[in-house]
Design a protein around this motif. Structure first.
Motif, PDB file in Angstrom:
ATOM      1  N   VAL A  61       2.026  63.936  31.674  1.00  0.00           N
ATOM      2  CA  VAL A  61       3.025  64.071  30.611  1.00  0.00           C
ATOM      3  C   VAL A  61       4.150  63.061  30.827  1.00  0.00           C
ATOM      4  O   VAL A  61       4.207  62.384  31.854  1.00  0.00           O
ATOM      5  CB  VAL A  61       3.623  65.504  30.571  1.00  0.00           C
ATOM      6  CG1 VAL A  61       2.555  66.526  30.247  1.00  0.00           C
ATOM      7  CG2 VAL A  61       4.311  65.850  31.869  1.00  0.00           C
ATOM      8  N   LYS A  62       5.053  63.003  29.851  1.00  0.00           N
ATOM      9  CA  LYS A  62       6.215  62.124  29.941  1.00  0.00           C
ATOM     10  C   LYS A  62       7.036  62.471  31.189  1.00  0.00           C
ATOM     11  O   LYS A  62       7.155  63.630  31.555  1.00  0.00           O
ATOM     12  CB  LYS A  62       7.069  62.309  28.684  1.00  0.00           C
ATOM     13  CG  LYS A  62       8.267  61.407  28.595  1.00  0.00           C
ATOM     14  CD  LYS A  62       9.027  61.684  27.303  1.00  0.00           C
ATOM     15  CE  LYS A  62      10.222  60.790  27.162  1.00  0.00           C
ATOM     16  NZ  LYS A  62      11.278  61.042  28.122  1.00  0.00           N
ATOM     17  N   ASN A  63       7.603  61.434  31.806  1.00  0.00           N
ATOM     18  CA  ASN A  63       8.457  61.647  32.985  1.00  0.00           C
ATOM     19  C   ASN A  63       9.640  62.543  32.622  1.00  0.00           C
ATOM     20  O   ASN A  63      10.221  62.400  31.556  1.00  0.00           O
ATOM     21  CB  ASN A  63       9.047  60.327  33.487  1.00  0.00           C
ATOM     22  CG  ASN A  63       8.035  59.339  33.969  1.00  0.00           C
ATOM     23  OD1 ASN A  63       6.844  59.455  33.729  1.00  0.00           O
ATOM     24  ND2 ASN A  63       8.510  58.331  34.655  1.00  0.00           N
ATOM     25  N   ARG A  64      10.034  63.413  33.542  1.00  0.00           N
ATOM     26  CA  ARG A  64      11.251  64.206  33.373  1.00  0.00           C
ATOM     27  C   ARG A  64      12.466  63.422  33.851  1.00  0.00           C
ATOM     28  O   ARG A  64      13.588  63.682  33.445  1.00  0.00           O
ATOM     29  CB  ARG A  64      11.154  65.513  34.171  1.00  0.00           C
ATOM     30  CG  ARG A  64      10.059  66.459  33.743  1.00  0.00           C
ATOM     31  CD  ARG A  64      10.390  67.256  32.504  1.00  0.00           C
ATOM     32  NE  ARG A  64      11.644  67.950  32.532  1.00  0.00           N
ATOM     33  CZ  ARG A  64      11.790  69.253  32.612  1.00  0.00           C
ATOM     34  NH1 ARG A  64      10.747  70.034  32.709  1.00  0.00           N
ATOM     35  NH2 ARG A  64      12.972  69.789  32.599  1.00  0.00           N
ATOM     36  N   VAL A  65      12.243  62.469  34.751  1.00  0.00           N
ATOM     37  CA  VAL A  65      13.289  61.589  35.269  1.00  0.00           C
ATOM     38  C   VAL A  65      12.750  60.172  35.155  1.00  0.00           C
ATOM     39  O   VAL A  65      11.568  59.942  35.380  1.00  0.00           O
ATOM     40  CB  VAL A  65      13.605  61.905  36.751  1.00  0.00           C
ATOM     41  CG1 VAL A  65      14.584  60.908  37.327  1.00  0.00           C
ATOM     42  CG2 VAL A  65      14.118  63.324  36.896  1.00  0.00           C
ATOM     43  N   HIS A  66      13.617  59.236  34.777  1.00  0.00           N
ATOM     44  CA  HIS A  66      13.165  57.845  34.734  1.00  0.00           C
ATOM     45  C   HIS A  66      14.284  56.924  35.201  1.00  0.00           C
ATOM     46  O   HIS A  66      15.441  57.328  35.287  1.00  0.00           O
ATOM     47  CB  HIS A  66      12.676  57.452  33.333  1.00  0.00           C
ATOM     48  CG  HIS A  66      13.760  57.376  32.307  1.00  0.00           C
ATOM     49  ND1 HIS A  66      14.100  58.441  31.505  1.00  0.00           N
ATOM     50  CD2 HIS A  66      14.595  56.366  31.958  1.00  0.00           C
ATOM     51  CE1 HIS A  66      15.089  58.086  30.699  1.00  0.00           C
ATOM     52  NE2 HIS A  66      15.417  56.831  30.960  1.00  0.00           N
ATOM     53  N   LEU A  67      13.926  55.692  35.515  1.00  0.00           N
ATOM     54  CA  LEU A  67      14.889  54.686  35.949  1.00  0.00           C
ATOM     55  C   LEU A  67      15.392  53.909  34.743  1.00  0.00           C
ATOM     56  O   LEU A  67      14.625  53.608  33.832  1.00  0.00           O
ATOM     57  CB  LEU A  67      14.237  53.725  36.943  1.00  0.00           C
ATOM     58  CG  LEU A  67      13.612  54.343  38.184  1.00  0.00           C
ATOM     59  CD1 LEU A  67      12.941  53.262  39.025  1.00  0.00           C
ATOM     60  CD2 LEU A  67      14.650  55.101  38.998  1.00  0.00           C
ATOM     61  N   ASP A  68      16.682  53.573  34.742  1.00  0.00           N
ATOM     62  CA  ASP A  68      17.276  52.661  33.766  1.00  0.00           C
ATOM     63  C   ASP A  68      17.660  51.399  34.527  1.00  0.00           C
ATOM     64  O   ASP A  68      18.459  51.463  35.464  1.00  0.00           O
ATOM     65  CB  ASP A  68      18.540  53.260  33.127  1.00  0.00           C
ATOM     66  CG  ASP A  68      18.229  54.383  32.158  1.00  0.00           C
ATOM     67  OD1 ASP A  68      17.104  54.435  31.641  1.00  0.00           O
ATOM     68  OD2 ASP A  68      19.133  55.199  31.910  1.00  0.00           O
ATOM     69  N   LEU A  69      17.084  50.279  34.135  1.00  0.00           N
ATOM     70  CA  LEU A  69      17.377  49.010  34.797  1.00  0.00           C
ATOM     71  C   LEU A  69      18.405  48.229  33.994  1.00  0.00           C
ATOM     72  O   LEU A  69      18.349  48.200  32.765  1.00  0.00           O
ATOM     73  CB  LEU A  69      16.103  48.166  34.928  1.00  0.00           C
ATOM     74  CG  LEU A  69      14.909  48.822  35.624  1.00  0.00           C
ATOM     75  CD1 LEU A  69      13.772  47.811  35.741  1.00  0.00           C
ATOM     76  CD2 LEU A  69      15.297  49.357  36.979  1.00  0.00           C
ATOM     77  N   GLY A 110       1.876  53.977  34.120  1.00  0.00           N
ATOM     78  CA  GLY A 110       2.337  54.732  32.959  1.00  0.00           C
ATOM     79  C   GLY A 110       3.668  55.430  33.100  1.00  0.00           C
ATOM     80  O   GLY A 110       4.079  56.163  32.203  1.00  0.00           O
ATOM     81  N   ASN A 111       4.392  55.214  34.200  1.00  0.00           N
ATOM     82  CA  ASN A 111       5.710  55.824  34.377  1.00  0.00           C
ATOM     83  C   ASN A 111       6.722  55.100  33.506  1.00  0.00           C
ATOM     84  O   ASN A 111       6.873  53.883  33.593  1.00  0.00           O
ATOM     85  CB  ASN A 111       6.137  55.762  35.842  1.00  0.00           C
ATOM     86  CG  ASN A 111       5.166  56.493  36.732  1.00  0.00           C
ATOM     87  OD1 ASN A 111       4.970  57.680  36.594  1.00  0.00           O
ATOM     88  ND2 ASN A 111       4.546  55.758  37.645  1.00  0.00           N
ATOM     89  N   GLU A 112       7.437  55.848  32.680  1.00  0.00           N
ATOM     90  CA  GLU A 112       8.401  55.264  31.760  1.00  0.00           C
ATOM     91  C   GLU A 112       9.670  54.824  32.488  1.00  0.00           C
ATOM     92  O   GLU A 112      10.113  55.468  33.433  1.00  0.00           O
ATOM     93  CB  GLU A 112       8.799  56.276  30.679  1.00  0.00           C
ATOM     94  CG  GLU A 112       7.663  56.766  29.825  1.00  0.00           C
ATOM     95  CD  GLU A 112       6.963  58.006  30.366  1.00  0.00           C
ATOM     96  OE1 GLU A 112       7.373  58.530  31.433  1.00  0.00           O
ATOM     97  OE2 GLU A 112       5.998  58.456  29.745  1.00  0.00           O
ATOM     98  N   PHE A 113      10.245  53.724  32.014  1.00  0.00           N
ATOM     99  CA  PHE A 113      11.562  53.274  32.468  1.00  0.00           C
ATOM    100  C   PHE A 113      12.199  52.462  31.356  1.00  0.00           C
ATOM    101  O   PHE A 113      11.517  52.018  30.437  1.00  0.00           O
ATOM    102  CB  PHE A 113      11.489  52.488  33.785  1.00  0.00           C
ATOM    103  CG  PHE A 113      10.761  51.170  33.719  1.00  0.00           C
ATOM    104  CD1 PHE A 113      11.448  49.975  33.588  1.00  0.00           C
ATOM    105  CD2 PHE A 113       9.374  51.117  33.804  1.00  0.00           C
ATOM    106  CE1 PHE A 113      10.782  48.755  33.546  1.00  0.00           C
ATOM    107  CE2 PHE A 113       8.693  49.915  33.769  1.00  0.00           C
ATOM    108  CZ  PHE A 113       9.397  48.724  33.637  1.00  0.00           C
ATOM    109  N   CYS A 114      13.515  52.316  31.399  1.00  0.00           N
ATOM    110  CA  CYS A 114      14.233  51.614  30.340  1.00  0.00           C
ATOM    111  C   CYS A 114      14.914  50.371  30.883  1.00  0.00           C
ATOM    112  O   CYS A 114      15.298  50.315  32.046  1.00  0.00           O
ATOM    113  CB  CYS A 114      15.288  52.524  29.708  1.00  0.00           C
ATOM    114  SG  CYS A 114      14.546  53.924  28.828  1.00  0.00           S
TER     115      CYS A 114
END
Length: 126
Positions: A61-69, A110-114
């Protein structure tokens, strides 16, 4: 005394391969004792380190926590292009005509990050 974040830990299928992507993405270093096939790999950064741990189950599923770069020496758009060249995938483009906004990418597993605007871009588009 307070606690500090020592590692951000990310479950993955291939610790060394994913850690290598993130080491390149962050212009950081993979720990000297991490080798291909190891079940753990550490990316050492000036902030909290990223610890990749191999797990048997796939991402579901979608990450509950993600990194913002936030790029330091290039624009957001240049950083997005660079990261896609390293193997990231574009998931959602939230860039606005006035220069604000962000881009959501996925790492090779597939890990989301921004990717946000650089500080220089924030000054010129506020």
């Amino acid at each position: 005394m307070t606690s500090l974040v020592r590692h951000v830990t990310i479950d993955c299928a291939d610790a060394h391969t994913l850690a290598s992507f993130w080491a390149e993405a962050l212009d950081a270093r993979l720990s000297d004792d991490d080798l291909p096939g190891d079940p753990e790999a550490l990316v050492e950064t000036p902030g909290a380190n990223l610890l990749f741990i191999q797990v048997p189950e796939p991402k579901a599923v979608k990450n509950r926590v993600h990194l913002d770069l936030q790029p330091q020496d290039r624009t957001r758009d240049e950083e997005v292009d660079r990261l896609i060249g390293l193997g990231a995938a574009l998931l959602d483009d939230r860039r606005n005509p006035d220069g604000t906004g962000w881009v959501t990418l996925a790492d090779p597993e597939g890990n989301e990050f921004c990717v946000e605007r650089s500080q220089a871009e924030r000054v010129t588009t506020s």
